[in-house]
Enzyme design. Structure first.
Site, PDB file in Angstrom:
ATOM      1  N   CYS A 298       0.557   8.388  -0.639  1.00 35.31           N
ATOM      2  CA  CYS A 298       1.777   7.578  -0.750  1.00 35.31           C
ATOM      3  C   CYS A 298       1.618   6.362   0.149  1.00 35.31           C
ATOM      4  O   CYS A 298       2.438   6.068   1.012  1.00 35.31           O
ATOM      5  CB  CYS A 298       3.013   8.388  -0.386  1.00 35.31           C
ATOM      6  SG  CYS A 298       3.166   9.958  -1.287  1.00 35.31           S
TER       7      CYS A 298
ATOM      8  N   PRO B 157       3.155   0.149   1.022  1.00 36.15           N
ATOM      9  CA  PRO B 157       2.445  -1.115   0.799  1.00 36.15           C
ATOM     10  C   PRO B 157       1.183  -1.315   1.625  1.00 36.15           C
ATOM     11  O   PRO B 157       0.566  -2.366   1.544  1.00 36.15           O
ATOM     12  CB  PRO B 157       3.487  -2.163   1.173  1.00 36.15           C
ATOM     13  CG  PRO B 157       4.302  -1.512   2.230  1.00 36.15           C
ATOM     14  CD  PRO B 157       4.362  -0.046   1.846  1.00 36.15           C
ATOM     15  N   GLY B 158       0.804  -0.331   2.468  1.00 40.27           N
ATOM     16  CA  GLY B 158      -0.547  -0.368   3.003  1.00 40.27           C
ATOM     17  C   GLY B 158      -0.721  -0.655   4.470  1.00 40.27           C
ATOM     18  O   GLY B 158      -1.852  -0.854   4.919  1.00 40.27           O
ATOM     19  N   GLY B 159       0.340  -0.658   5.253  1.00 38.33           N
ATOM     20  CA  GLY B 159       0.186  -0.919   6.688  1.00 38.33           C
ATOM     21  C   GLY B 159      -0.697   0.110   7.371  1.00 38.33           C
ATOM     22  O   GLY B 159      -1.566  -0.233   8.185  1.00 38.33           O
ATOM     23  N   LYS B 160      -0.490   1.383   7.034  1.00 30.97           N
ATOM     24  CA  LYS B 160      -1.285   2.437   7.650  1.00 30.97           C
ATOM     25  C   LYS B 160      -2.726   2.412   7.129  1.00 30.97           C
ATOM     26  O   LYS B 160      -3.675   2.669   7.886  1.00 30.97           O
ATOM     27  CB  LYS B 160      -0.628   3.792   7.411  1.00 30.97           C
ATOM     28  CG  LYS B 160       0.770   3.903   8.025  1.00 30.97           C
ATOM     29  CD  LYS B 160       1.432   5.219   7.664  1.00 30.97           C
ATOM     30  CE  LYS B 160       2.861   5.265   8.173  1.00 30.97           C
ATOM     31  NZ  LYS B 160       3.745   4.271   7.475  1.00 30.97           N
TER      32      LYS B 160
ATOM     33  N   CYS C 211      10.042   8.189   7.223  1.00 30.03           N
ATOM     34  CA  CYS C 211      10.923   7.268   7.958  1.00 30.03           C
ATOM     35  C   CYS C 211      12.367   7.726   7.822  1.00 30.03           C
ATOM     36  O   CYS C 211      13.290   6.910   7.734  1.00 30.03           O
ATOM     37  CB  CYS C 211      10.737   5.831   7.481  1.00 30.03           C
ATOM     38  SG  CYS C 211      11.020   5.583   5.706  1.00 30.03           S
TER      39      CYS C 211
END
Length: 448
Positions: free
Chosen positions: A260, A263-266, A375
């Site tokens: 999941c 949008p890809g920060g991790k 979150c």
């Protein structure tokens, strides 16, 4: 030579200056409150919003967000000026009143402009036009008496639905629940995760370095215009959202699944740290954002479009699951959340989270590590999900998190050794730099 075309505009013939902005804001508010559309989706898909100038888009965002952040207060206050209540079946009347009152009480907009443009909103609607006089009278009273009435109100819990306040009070106590509600009413700062040298970028951008090593700034205008964006020196990521990936420890050379992921920060954090990352998400539009972000940052990951529940692969050394959730920890950034979600949603989401966690465990090698995060502030989506897995899976155990792993922020560690940030953390005298998204994460080890 071909003539250059003028940029599109949403101002219609005969409209007063500033009216298009209020009309677009009113349409968005109606979509959130009456049709339960997510605000981010509206910002991305509404053509009239996209055709506005950057300055006008910023004002639309401010209008809509202010109404949603202070919706309970605005409704309470307006109710005191409406002897007969709101007219039934004419939602545009309330929308016009909310937008006008928000401008008068909370935004630096002249009272006469706020009143006039709200009256015009009603006049432009065939059902609400007959109530233009009512809107004019009520908003003039708000301009005269609203500030004093507002000062006399206890607004500490008005802007949070009762069902959420009840849950937060049970989970965290009354004082902390009120602190969370207060934090959610403030517009959040912009947090950046930088590739290197946060002190340099804080100075360059006029921000400050947080204990989490994120750079926080109060930015206006387009993010893409800030120094360092084009060259891929940083990406936008709340300080709370940056913490779960750090719980994985040294990942260089390890094969890792980010489930999941959009949008890809991790994903970006883990790729930057040297992991071989497979990023999985089911939403094509969100995956495109992930691809675009990685390309700008010059980082690489394998990207897979799939439903995590149905996806299979050779088990990974490490798995990070950022599960879909109610997002109640991100209300500072997403003020529509309290008005779109309800307690029934949490029941449905918790069932999904259990299934996803089971799948994530199956994708974790024996001897590997799994981090589950959301979150959400709701224990039903966090502690209860992990407790259920531990009760069902004897070969899985919790690996408690130490304060040193989250930059010495001991307040971020729960009694069970899990990560738990709250929106009221990082409190300070300057509300522009205060707060953090609410995140939960548990670190689990799968025995051989």
């Amino acid at each position: 030579m071909e003539k250059s075309r003028k940029p599109p505009t949403t101002r219609r013939s005969g409209e007063a200056p500033g009216f298009a902005v209020r009309r677009v804001a009113a349409d968005m508010l109606d979509s959130v409150l009456r049709r339960h559309r997510a605000l981010d989706e509206l910002f991305d898909s509404t053509s009239e919003f996209g055709s506005l100038a950057e300055r006008d888009r910023a004002l639309v965002r401010a209008l809509v967000a202010t109404v949603l952040r202070r919706l309970g207060t605005l409704r309470d206050l307006l109710g005191r000026f409406l002897d007969r209540g709101l007219p039934a079946q004419v939602p545009r009347v309330e929308t016009a009143l909310l937008i006008g009152a928000a401008q008068i009480l909370f935004l630096n907009i002249p009272d006469h402009a706020a009143v006039d443009l709200s009256v015009r909103l009603a006049q432009a609607d065939r059902h609400a036009g007959g109530f233009a006089g009512l809107i004019n009278a009520v908003l003039r009273r708000v301009a005269r008496e609203g500030a004093a009435r507002l000062a006399a109100l206890d607004t500490s819990t008005l802007d949070t639905p009762d069902w959420l306040m009840t849950r937060w009070t049970a989970a965290y106590g009354a004082a902390t629940a009120r602190a969370i509600a207060a934090a959610n009413r403030s517009e959040p700062a912009l947090d950046l995760t930088v590739k290197s040298d946060p002190e340099y970028w804080a100075e360059k951008l006029g921000g400050r370095v947080l204990p989490t090593r994120s750079v926080r700034l109060v930015a206006s205008g387009a993010v893409s215009a800030l120094p360092g964006f084009a060259e891929g020196a940083w990406w936008v990521q709340d300080a709370g959202a940056s913490l779960p990936a750090r719980l994985l420890g040294e990942v260089r050379g390890r094969r890792l699944a980010d489930l999941c992921a959009a949008p890809g920060g991790k994903t970006a954090q883990l790729a930057l740290a040297g992991a071989s990352v497979t990023a999985v998400d089911r939403a094509p539009a969100r995956l495109q954002r992930l691809r675009d972000n990685l390309a700008r940052l010059a980082l690489k990951a394998e990207i897979v479009a799939a439903n995590v529940e149905e996806w299979s692969a050779e088990p990974f050394d490490t798995v990070l699951l950022d599960a879909p959730c109610s997002s109640t920890g991100t209300i500072r950034r997403h003020p529509d959340v309290p008005w779109l979600k309800n307690a029934g949603d949490i029941v449905k989401l918790s069932a999904l989270q259990r299934r996803l966690l089971d799948r994530a465990l199956a994708l974790t090698k024996p001897g590997g590590m799994l981090v589950y995060c959301t979150c959400s502030l709701e224990p039903d989506e966090n502690e209860a999900i992990v407790a259920d897995l531990l009760a069902r899976a004897p070969k899985v155990r919790r690996a408690p998190i130490a304060a040193a792993e989250v930059f010495g922020c001991a307040e971020f560690i729960s009694k069970d050794g899990d990560l738990r940030t709250l929106p009221c953390h990082f409190a300070g005298s300057d509300s522009r730099f205060a707060g953090i998204d609410g995140f939960y994460a548990a670190r689990l080890l799968k025995d051989q």
